[in-house]
Structure formats: structure tokens, C-alpha cells
Motif scaffolding. Structure first.
Motif, mmCIF file in Angstrom:
data_model
loop_
_atom_site.group_PDB
_atom_site.id
_atom_site.type_symbol
_atom_site.label_atom_id
_atom_site.label_comp_id
_atom_site.label_asym_id
_atom_site.label_seq_id
_atom_site.Cartn_x
_atom_site.Cartn_y
_atom_site.Cartn_z
ATOM 1 N N ILE A 1 -7.942 1.876 -12.733
ATOM 2 C CA ILE A 1 -6.594 2.058 -12.197
ATOM 3 C C ILE A 1 -6.587 3.202 -11.188
ATOM 4 C CG2 ILE A 1 -4.269 2.860 -12.794
ATOM 5 C CD1 ILE A 1 -4.556 1.148 -15.380
ATOM 6 N N LYS A 2 -7.245 4.289 -11.525
ATOM 7 C CA LYS A 2 -7.317 5.434 -10.600
ATOM 8 C C LYS A 2 -7.991 5.023 -9.292
ATOM 9 C CE LYS A 2 -9.059 10.124 -10.147
ATOM 10 N NZ LYS A 2 -9.879 11.168 -10.732
ATOM 11 N N GLU A 3 -9.097 4.305 -9.399
ATOM 12 C CA GLU A 3 -9.810 3.827 -8.209
ATOM 13 C C GLU A 3 -8.908 2.923 -7.363
ATOM 14 O OE1 GLU A 3 -13.201 3.679 -5.760
ATOM 15 O OE2 GLU A 3 -13.018 4.817 -7.620
ATOM 16 N N MET A 4 -8.177 2.044 -8.022
ATOM 17 C CA MET A 4 -7.295 1.121 -7.311
ATOM 18 C C MET A 4 -6.148 1.871 -6.639
ATOM 19 S SD MET A 4 -7.357 -2.008 -10.065
ATOM 20 C CE MET A 4 -6.581 -3.303 -9.080
ATOM 21 N N ARG A 5 -5.571 2.822 -7.331
ATOM 22 C CA ARG A 5 -4.478 3.615 -6.746
ATOM 23 C C ARG A 5 -4.960 4.375 -5.509
ATOM 24 N NH1 ARG A 5 0.007 3.281 -9.264
ATOM 25 N NH2 ARG A 5 0.135 2.827 -11.478
ATOM 26 N N ASN A 6 -6.184 4.868 -5.564
ATOM 27 C CA ASN A 6 -6.733 5.615 -4.432
ATOM 28 C C ASN A 6 -7.015 4.732 -3.224
ATOM 29 O OD1 ASN A 6 -6.650 8.069 -5.776
ATOM 30 N ND2 ASN A 6 -8.723 7.881 -6.554
ATOM 31 N N SER A 7 -7.024 3.415 -3.418
ATOM 32 C CA SER A 7 -7.361 2.498 -2.333
ATOM 33 C C SER A 7 -6.160 2.089 -1.480
ATOM 34 C CB SER A 7 -8.036 1.243 -2.890
ATOM 35 O OG SER A 7 -7.082 0.405 -3.523
ATOM 36 N N VAL A 8 -4.968 2.410 -1.948
ATOM 37 C CA VAL A 8 -3.747 2.053 -1.212
ATOM 38 C C VAL A 8 -2.957 3.320 -0.899
ATOM 39 C CG1 VAL A 8 -3.589 -0.288 -2.171
ATOM 40 C CG2 VAL A 8 -2.448 1.587 -3.350
ATOM 41 N N SER A 9 -1.962 3.189 -0.055
ATOM 42 C CA SER A 9 -1.142 4.342 0.314
ATOM 43 C C SER A 9 -0.391 4.875 -0.906
ATOM 44 C CB SER A 9 -0.135 3.949 1.396
ATOM 45 O OG SER A 9 0.861 3.095 0.851
ATOM 46 N N ASP A 10 0.014 6.129 -0.818
ATOM 47 C CA ASP A 10 0.796 6.720 -1.908
ATOM 48 C C ASP A 10 2.082 5.942 -2.142
ATOM 49 O OD1 ASP A 10 -1.063 8.715 -2.371
ATOM 50 O OD2 ASP A 10 -0.012 10.214 -1.158
ATOM 51 N N ASP A 11 2.706 5.487 -1.065
ATOM 52 C CA ASP A 11 3.951 4.712 -1.209
ATOM 53 C C ASP A 11 3.705 3.420 -1.985
ATOM 54 O OD1 ASP A 11 5.425 6.618 0.165
ATOM 55 O OD2 ASP A 11 5.247 5.581 2.091
ATOM 56 N N SER A 12 2.625 2.732 -1.657
ATOM 57 C CA SER A 12 2.308 1.501 -2.382
ATOM 58 C C SER A 12 1.945 1.806 -3.827
ATOM 59 C CB SER A 12 1.147 0.763 -1.722
ATOM 60 O OG SER A 12 1.554 0.149 -0.530
ATOM 61 N N TYR B 1 3.561 0.310 -7.962
ATOM 62 C CA TYR B 1 2.844 -0.489 -8.944
ATOM 63 C C TYR B 1 2.627 0.289 -10.233
ATOM 64 C CZ TYR B 1 1.585 -2.556 -4.421
ATOM 65 O OH TYR B 1 1.619 -3.073 -3.153
ATOM 66 N N ASP B 2 3.058 -0.309 -11.350
ATOM 67 C CA ASP B 2 2.741 0.350 -12.619
ATOM 68 C C ASP B 2 1.344 -0.088 -13.069
ATOM 69 O OD1 ASP B 2 2.924 -2.058 -14.149
ATOM 70 O OD2 ASP B 2 5.031 -1.694 -14.621
ATOM 71 N N ASP B 3 0.825 0.584 -14.064
ATOM 72 C CA ASP B 3 -0.542 0.315 -14.516
ATOM 73 C C ASP B 3 -0.743 -1.137 -14.927
ATOM 74 O OD1 ASP B 3 -0.977 2.995 -14.045
ATOM 75 O OD2 ASP B 3 -1.268 3.536 -16.151
ATOM 76 N N ASP B 4 0.247 -1.728 -15.583
ATOM 77 C CA ASP B 4 0.125 -3.125 -16.029
ATOM 78 C C ASP B 4 -0.030 -4.080 -14.847
ATOM 79 O OD1 ASP B 4 0.213 -2.507 -18.726
ATOM 80 O OD2 ASP B 4 2.378 -2.810 -18.884
ATOM 81 N N GLU B 5 0.645 -3.794 -13.739
ATOM 82 C CA GLU B 5 0.531 -4.656 -12.566
ATOM 83 C C GLU B 5 -0.872 -4.562 -11.963
ATOM 84 O OE1 GLU B 5 3.884 -2.849 -10.911
ATOM 85 O OE2 GLU B 5 5.270 -4.347 -11.672
ATOM 86 N N LEU B 6 -1.443 -3.373 -11.970
ATOM 87 C CA LEU B 6 -2.811 -3.216 -11.472
ATOM 88 C C LEU B 6 -3.808 -3.878 -12.414
ATOM 89 C CD1 LEU B 6 -2.625 0.431 -10.121
ATOM 90 C CD2 LEU B 6 -2.525 -1.701 -8.815
ATOM 91 N N LEU B 7 -3.569 -3.764 -13.703
ATOM 92 C CA LEU B 7 -4.451 -4.429 -14.668
ATOM 93 C C LEU B 7 -4.325 -5.943 -14.567
ATOM 94 C CD1 LEU B 7 -4.119 -2.077 -17.761
ATOM 95 C CD2 LEU B 7 -6.106 -2.377 -16.259
ATOM 96 N N GLU C 1 -11.628 -2.442 -7.194
ATOM 97 C CA GLU C 1 -12.086 -2.905 -8.502
ATOM 98 C C GLU C 1 -13.570 -3.263 -8.442
ATOM 99 O OE1 GLU C 1 -12.853 -5.189 -12.087
ATOM 100 O OE2 GLU C 1 -13.258 -5.730 -10.021
ATOM 101 N N LEU C 2 -13.991 -3.912 -7.374
ATOM 102 C CA LEU C 2 -15.398 -4.270 -7.218
ATOM 103 C C LEU C 2 -16.278 -3.021 -7.106
ATOM 104 C CD1 LEU C 2 -15.136 -7.299 -4.751
ATOM 105 C CD2 LEU C 2 -15.544 -7.363 -7.233
ATOM 106 N N ARG C 3 -15.803 -2.018 -6.376
ATOM 107 C CA ARG C 3 -16.556 -0.748 -6.278
ATOM 108 C C ARG C 3 -16.684 -0.099 -7.649
ATOM 109 N NH1 ARG C 3 -13.511 -0.110 -1.714
ATOM 110 N NH2 ARG C 3 -12.043 1.264 -2.756
ATOM 111 N N TYR C 4 -15.590 -0.154 -8.419
ATOM 112 C CA TYR C 4 -15.636 0.422 -9.769
ATOM 113 C C TYR C 4 -16.687 -0.308 -10.611
ATOM 114 C CZ TYR C 4 -14.576 1.655 -14.490
ATOM 115 O OH TYR C 4 -14.713 2.082 -15.797
#
Length: 102
Positions: free
Chosen positions: A9-20, A24-30, A90-93
Motif C-alpha cells: 500500500i505504501k509503495e502504491m501510494r508513493n506511485s501517485v500524486s498526493d491528491d490521488s 483512495y483508502d487502503d481497501d481500494e488499493l488492496l 505493485e509489480l515493483r513491490y
């Protein structure tokens, strides 16, 4: 190494803008992670005897699949332009688990 939901989730959050990321909550990323793994399953990449590696993953087909599945989910707030960076994160992770860099 074992798959850690908080780290992906942290990796995914870092891949998009802060606004985006704030949208998204954690469940949406999962959910994106689950869609990726559903695609792996459909492609036979989770089979015990599968010897798939990164070269065998058709990233374009995977991104297209994730876009399609999220488009079907009318409640998903994930923007189309964020799908590719989220999938790539996610693939990088996953790769970091294989090479032990995390």
C-alpha cells in the motif's frame, strides 16, 4: 520474504500524486492487488508447476485487465490515469520480495 499489505500500500501510494493518494483508502488499493492476482490466476501464473518470471508477465495485458475490472466497479474511485502507476508499483513491490531489497 513474505507479502506485506502495508508495504505494498505504501509503495502504491508513493506511485501517485498526493491528491490521488488521499482519494483512495487502503481497501481500494488492496482491491487493485486482488485484481492483479486474479489475472495471475486466470493466466495460470499461480500454478505450482508454473515457472513464470517477470519476462513472462504481459504488463500491458495486465494493466488492460485492471482497467476493465475497475471500469465495471462503478463505486471504485480509482482514476484511470492512476491505474498504470498503481499496477507498476505493485509489480515493483513483488520484485523487491524476490530480490530481497525490502
Amino acid at each position: 520474504m513474505e507479502f506485506d499489505e502495508k508495504k505494498v500500500i505504501k509503495e502504491m501510494r508513493n506511485s501517485v500524486s498526493d491528491d490521488s493518494s488521499k482519494l483512495y483508502d487502503d481497501d481500494e488499493l488492496l482491491n487493485v492487488v486482488d485484481i492483479i492476482w486474479d489475472w495471475y490466476d486466470e493466466q495460470g501464473l499461480l500454478d505450482i508447476d508454473s515457472e513464470a518470471d517477470d519476462e513472462e508477465i504481459n504488463v500491458d495485458a495486465l494493466i488492460k485487465y485492471v482497467r476493465k475490472m475497475l471500469a465495471k466497479d462503478k463505486a471504485s474511485p480509482i482514476k484511470q490515469e492512476d491505474i498504470e502507476p498503481l499496477v507498476m508499483a505493485e509489480l515493483r513491490y513483488e520484485q523487491s520480495l524476490d530480490d530481497g531489497s525490502i
